[in-house]
Structures are given as C-alpha cells and as structure tokens.
Write a protein that holds these residues in place. Structure first.
Motif, PDB file in Angstrom:
ATOM      1  N   SER A   1       0.856  -1.176   0.000  1.00 55.83           N
ATOM      2  CA  SER A   1       0.000   0.000   0.000  1.00 55.83           C
ATOM      3  C   SER A   1       0.899   1.236   0.000  1.00 55.83           C
ATOM      4  O   SER A   1       1.796   1.350  -0.799  1.00 55.83           O
ATOM      5  CB  SER A   1      -0.948  -0.016   1.202  1.00 55.83           C
ATOM      6  OG  SER A   1      -1.781  -1.148   1.122  1.00 55.83           O
ATOM      7  N   SER A   2       0.695   2.164   0.961  1.00 54.25           N
ATOM      8  CA  SER A   2       1.498   3.382   0.969  1.00 54.25           C
ATOM      9  C   SER A   2       2.471   3.431   2.132  1.00 54.25           C
ATOM     10  O   SER A   2       3.102   4.445   2.363  1.00 54.25           O
ATOM     11  CB  SER A   2       0.550   4.596   1.040  1.00 54.25           C
ATOM     12  OG  SER A   2      -0.227   4.533   2.235  1.00 54.25           O
ATOM     13  N   GLN A   3       2.598   2.363   2.904  1.00 54.27           N
ATOM     14  CA  GLN A   3       3.486   2.389   4.055  1.00 54.27           C
ATOM     15  C   GLN A   3       4.091   1.016   4.298  1.00 54.27           C
ATOM     16  O   GLN A   3       3.664   0.023   3.733  1.00 54.27           O
ATOM     17  CB  GLN A   3       2.730   2.864   5.294  1.00 54.27           C
ATOM     18  CG  GLN A   3       1.494   2.025   5.609  1.00 54.27           C
ATOM     19  CD  GLN A   3       0.684   2.596   6.752  1.00 54.27           C
ATOM     20  OE1 GLN A   3       1.228   2.948   7.781  1.00 54.27           O
ATOM     21  NE2 GLN A   3      -0.612   2.686   6.567  1.00 54.27           N
ATOM     22  N   GLN A   4       5.086   0.993   5.169  1.00 58.96           N
ATOM     23  CA  GLN A   4       5.767  -0.258   5.460  1.00 58.96           C
ATOM     24  C   GLN A   4       4.926  -1.149   6.356  1.00 58.96           C
ATOM     25  O   GLN A   4       4.249  -0.705   7.259  1.00 58.96           O
ATOM     26  CB  GLN A   4       7.106   0.016   6.134  1.00 58.96           C
ATOM     27  CG  GLN A   4       8.120   0.641   5.215  1.00 58.96           C
ATOM     28  CD  GLN A   4       9.494   0.687   5.868  1.00 58.96           C
ATOM     29  OE1 GLN A   4       9.609   0.582   7.076  1.00 58.96           O
ATOM     30  NE2 GLN A   4      10.522   0.837   5.058  1.00 58.96           N
ATOM     31  N   ARG A   5       4.999  -2.450   6.084  1.00 57.79           N
ATOM     32  CA  ARG A   5       4.369  -3.456   6.933  1.00 57.79           C
ATOM     33  C   ARG A   5       5.419  -4.518   7.252  1.00 57.79           C
ATOM     34  O   ARG A   5       6.262  -4.847   6.419  1.00 57.79           O
ATOM     35  CB  ARG A   5       3.199  -4.129   6.214  1.00 57.79           C
ATOM     36  CG  ARG A   5       2.178  -3.167   5.638  1.00 57.79           C
ATOM     37  CD  ARG A   5       1.073  -2.902   6.631  1.00 57.79           C
ATOM     38  NE  ARG A   5      -0.006  -2.176   6.003  1.00 57.79           N
ATOM     39  CZ  ARG A   5      -0.443  -0.988   6.398  1.00 57.79           C
ATOM     40  NH1 ARG A   5       0.124  -0.391   7.418  1.00 57.79           N
ATOM     41  NH2 ARG A   5      -1.450  -0.398   5.788  1.00 57.79           N
ATOM     42  N   LEU A   6       5.349  -5.061   8.443  1.00 63.51           N
ATOM     43  CA  LEU A   6       6.273  -6.115   8.836  1.00 63.51           C
ATOM     44  C   LEU A   6       5.692  -7.487   8.498  1.00 63.51           C
ATOM     45  O   LEU A   6       4.472  -7.662   8.402  1.00 63.51           O
ATOM     46  CB  LEU A   6       6.551  -6.035  10.336  1.00 63.51           C
ATOM     47  CG  LEU A   6       7.228  -4.758  10.840  1.00 63.51           C
ATOM     48  CD1 LEU A   6       7.374  -4.820  12.365  1.00 63.51           C
ATOM     49  CD2 LEU A   6       8.577  -4.553  10.187  1.00 63.51           C
ATOM     50  N   PHE A   7       6.582  -8.434   8.320  1.00 68.03           N
ATOM     51  CA  PHE A   7       6.219  -9.846   8.167  1.00 68.03           C
ATOM     52  C   PHE A   7       5.437 -10.258   9.423  1.00 68.03           C
ATOM     53  O   PHE A   7       5.938 -10.145  10.540  1.00 68.03           O
ATOM     54  CB  PHE A   7       7.523 -10.628   8.022  1.00 68.03           C
ATOM     55  CG  PHE A   7       7.383 -12.120   7.882  1.00 68.03           C
ATOM     56  CD1 PHE A   7       6.266 -12.718   7.313  1.00 68.03           C
ATOM     57  CD2 PHE A   7       8.426 -12.941   8.301  1.00 68.03           C
ATOM     58  CE1 PHE A   7       6.176 -14.087   7.178  1.00 68.03           C
ATOM     59  CE2 PHE A   7       8.350 -14.314   8.168  1.00 68.03           C
ATOM     60  CZ  PHE A   7       7.217 -14.896   7.606  1.00 68.03           C
ATOM     61  N   ASN A   8       4.201 -10.740   9.242  1.00 69.12           N
ATOM     62  CA  ASN A   8       3.342 -11.046  10.384  1.00 69.12           C
ATOM     63  C   ASN A   8       2.541 -12.311  10.178  1.00 69.12           C
ATOM     64  O   ASN A   8       2.086 -12.590   9.059  1.00 69.12           O
ATOM     65  CB  ASN A   8       2.348  -9.907  10.623  1.00 69.12           C
ATOM     66  CG  ASN A   8       2.756  -8.991  11.744  1.00 69.12           C
ATOM     67  OD1 ASN A   8       2.323  -9.121  12.880  1.00 69.12           O
ATOM     68  ND2 ASN A   8       3.606  -8.032  11.418  1.00 69.12           N
ATOM     69  N   ALA A   9       2.358 -13.045  11.262  1.00 68.20           N
ATOM     70  CA  ALA A   9       1.380 -14.122  11.284  1.00 68.20           C
ATOM     71  C   ALA A   9       0.032 -13.516  11.658  1.00 68.20           C
ATOM     72  O   ALA A   9      -0.039 -12.668  12.555  1.00 68.20           O
ATOM     73  CB  ALA A   9       1.780 -15.181  12.309  1.00 68.20           C
ATOM     74  N   LEU A  10      -1.013 -13.935  10.987  1.00 70.20           N
ATOM     75  CA  LEU A  10      -2.355 -13.445  11.322  1.00 70.20           C
ATOM     76  C   LEU A  10      -2.955 -14.409  12.341  1.00 70.20           C
ATOM     77  O   LEU A  10      -3.663 -15.349  11.996  1.00 70.20           O
ATOM     78  CB  LEU A  10      -3.214 -13.340  10.059  1.00 70.20           C
ATOM     79  CG  LEU A  10      -2.637 -12.480   8.926  1.00 70.20           C
ATOM     80  CD1 LEU A  10      -3.664 -12.313   7.817  1.00 70.20           C
ATOM     81  CD2 LEU A  10      -2.150 -11.124   9.430  1.00 70.20           C
TER      82      LEU A  10
END
Length: 278
Positions: free
Chosen positions: A86-95
């Motif tokens: 999208s427009s920002q950083q996201r970390l590797f995550n388990a949902l």
C-alpha cells in the motif's frame, strides 16, 4: 531443533496475565482451566450477529516457549524485496491471536501466539512483504514429540497476505494436541535465514450443540459462530473466502481488528496454496 538456524527456548513457568492484543483497551478475562479440550466450549446464541466477535479462550496451562507474531531477524538480505505494501511499510506477520505473559522468575513480558482449529489440515495466514526471486519461504510444523514436517513456500511478486493449507496427504492434526509452527524466509543468494515468525496451533473437538448450529449456518454465520467460540483459524479462513468474493464483506476486517491486526485488513490476499513437503 535445527533448521536454518537453531531456535532454542527455555520453557519457564509463566504467570499469565491474559490479555488478547486488541484495538483500544478491550481485555479478555478468563478463568483458569485444566484443559481447553476437556472444557465444553460455550455455544453462541442462535441470534444472528452483525459482526464476528472473537472471544479468546483462556490460555491453557502448560503453554511452553513464547512465540513471535511479528518478524524477527537481524541480518540483511541483498536484493531482498522491501517490506512495502500500500502506501506504508508493513512487517512480516502471522495473522493469529497473541496473549501476553509474564515470566514469574524474571518478570519479563513475552507473548504467546496461539490459535485453535477444528480442522484436520488447517490453513495458516500470513502477511509477507518479501518478494521472489530474491527470497523464498519454508513452513515447518512440529508435533509434541518433536517430529518435524517441512514444506517449501514459493513467495509472490507482490507483497500481500498468503494462505498456506496442509496437503490432503499430510498427517492430520490430532484432537487435543498442540503443534508448533514456524514460517522462515531465506535469502536466495546464500540460503541463510532472513526473517521468521512462530507460534502454536491446537486442534479441538466441537461439541454437538455448536456442530448442529454450524451445519445449518450460512458462511457469514459460520464466521461468527467460530469466532464467538474462540476458534480462530476456522473463522479467519471462511472470512478470507468471503473477502475474496467481495471486498466489501466486513468479516475479514472485523476479525483482524479484534486481535490487533487492523493494519493488514486492506492488504490484498495474493495467494492461497497447498503445502507440499520438501
């Protein structure tokens, strides 16, 4: 155990101040229980709910090593895909849900990543910002005896959410047993571990009353029934199916919000694959 890097944790006695990580100040207050499996799950009301409300079950005693819902790793990966979506950083995550715990000896806070399922071969969900061909994934499932099942995971060309379902030929999860899962991301260049997340999953048996309700329910109602009874993976997988059919379906975003993962609600589901052993 050893795969890519050694992951050793010392099992300590935990005094659990159980609070599910959610948006706002909502907390889960739960009575101690001898076993989640021996406990009769509450049966949700037959009255339709407007939104799925995830009711986190009490954390069972004997929970071992802490997990990690968001990425861990210290090394870089040359030419690795940047974690941008999208427009920002996201970390590797388990949902997956997270419980807070406190070590009675050290007083150090840690997190327990644990979700329930009724499925013999469930689907696990992750947000992965790293791109192929510079990185690749590996999913590992460990049973209570320490036996490992290792699966290769091909990552995608764009960041997004992926679903990983155990193969129909894989050994089914046993009712009442807890399994440890690991999702590792490696650099293609040197095959060294780059990032990882880890947690636990436990399979339980439905009680007859809830089973009867589910057999008569629509998909939307099933999401809410599973969520109201604390069965995370089944609820989220059905919500993902509804979300793929209609981006306007509210169940996916609502479920993620209830466990503090609302930032991923608008990220695309880029793949849903069946795991095959290496």
């Amino acid at each position: 155990m050893e795969f890519g890097m050694k992951l050793h944790f010392q099992i300590t006695k935990l005094a659990f101040a159980i609070s599910l990580v959610v948006t706002g100040n909502t907390q889960v207050n739960a009575k101690e229980t001898a076993s989640l499996i021996e406990q009769s799950l509450p049966v949700a009301s037959s009255k339709p709910l407007n939104e799925p409300i995830f009711a986190a079950p009490p954390l069972p005693p004997g929970t071992g090593a802490p997990g990690r819902r968001s990425e861990a790793g210290t090394r870089g990966c040359e030419m690795a895909g940047k974690p941008v979506a999208s427009s920002q950083q996201r970390l590797f995550n388990a949902l997956a849900p997270v419980y807070k715990s406190v070590d009675v000896n050290s007083g150090v806070d840690s997190e327990v990543v644990l979700g329930l399922t009724t499925a013999a071969r469930p689907t696990f969900w992750f947000y992965v910002p790293y791109l192929s061909p510079s990185t690749y994934g590996e999913f590992v499932l460990e049973d209570e005896a320490g036996k490992l099942s290792v699966y290769s995971v091909a990552l995608n060309q764009i960041p997004g959410i992926i679903g990983l379902t155990l193969s129909p030929t894989a050994t089914s999860l046993e009712i009442g047993k807890r399994y440890r899962w690991y999702f590792n991301v490696y650099c293609q260049k040197d095959n060294e571990l780059f990032r990882f997340v880890e947690g636990d999953i436990e399979r339980l048996q439905l009680n007859p009353s809830l089973q009867n309700q589910l057999e008569q329910a629509s998909l939307q109602q099933k999401v809410r029934l599973y969520a109201a009874n604390g069965i995370w993976y089944d609820s989220l997988t059905i919500a993902a199916e509804l979300h793929r059919k209609s981006l306007n379906d509210p169940n996916w975003a609502t479920l993620l919000r209830t466990v503090g993962l609302s930032e991923f609600a608008q990220e695309p589901i880029v793949s849903h694959t069946t795991l095959e052993k290496k």
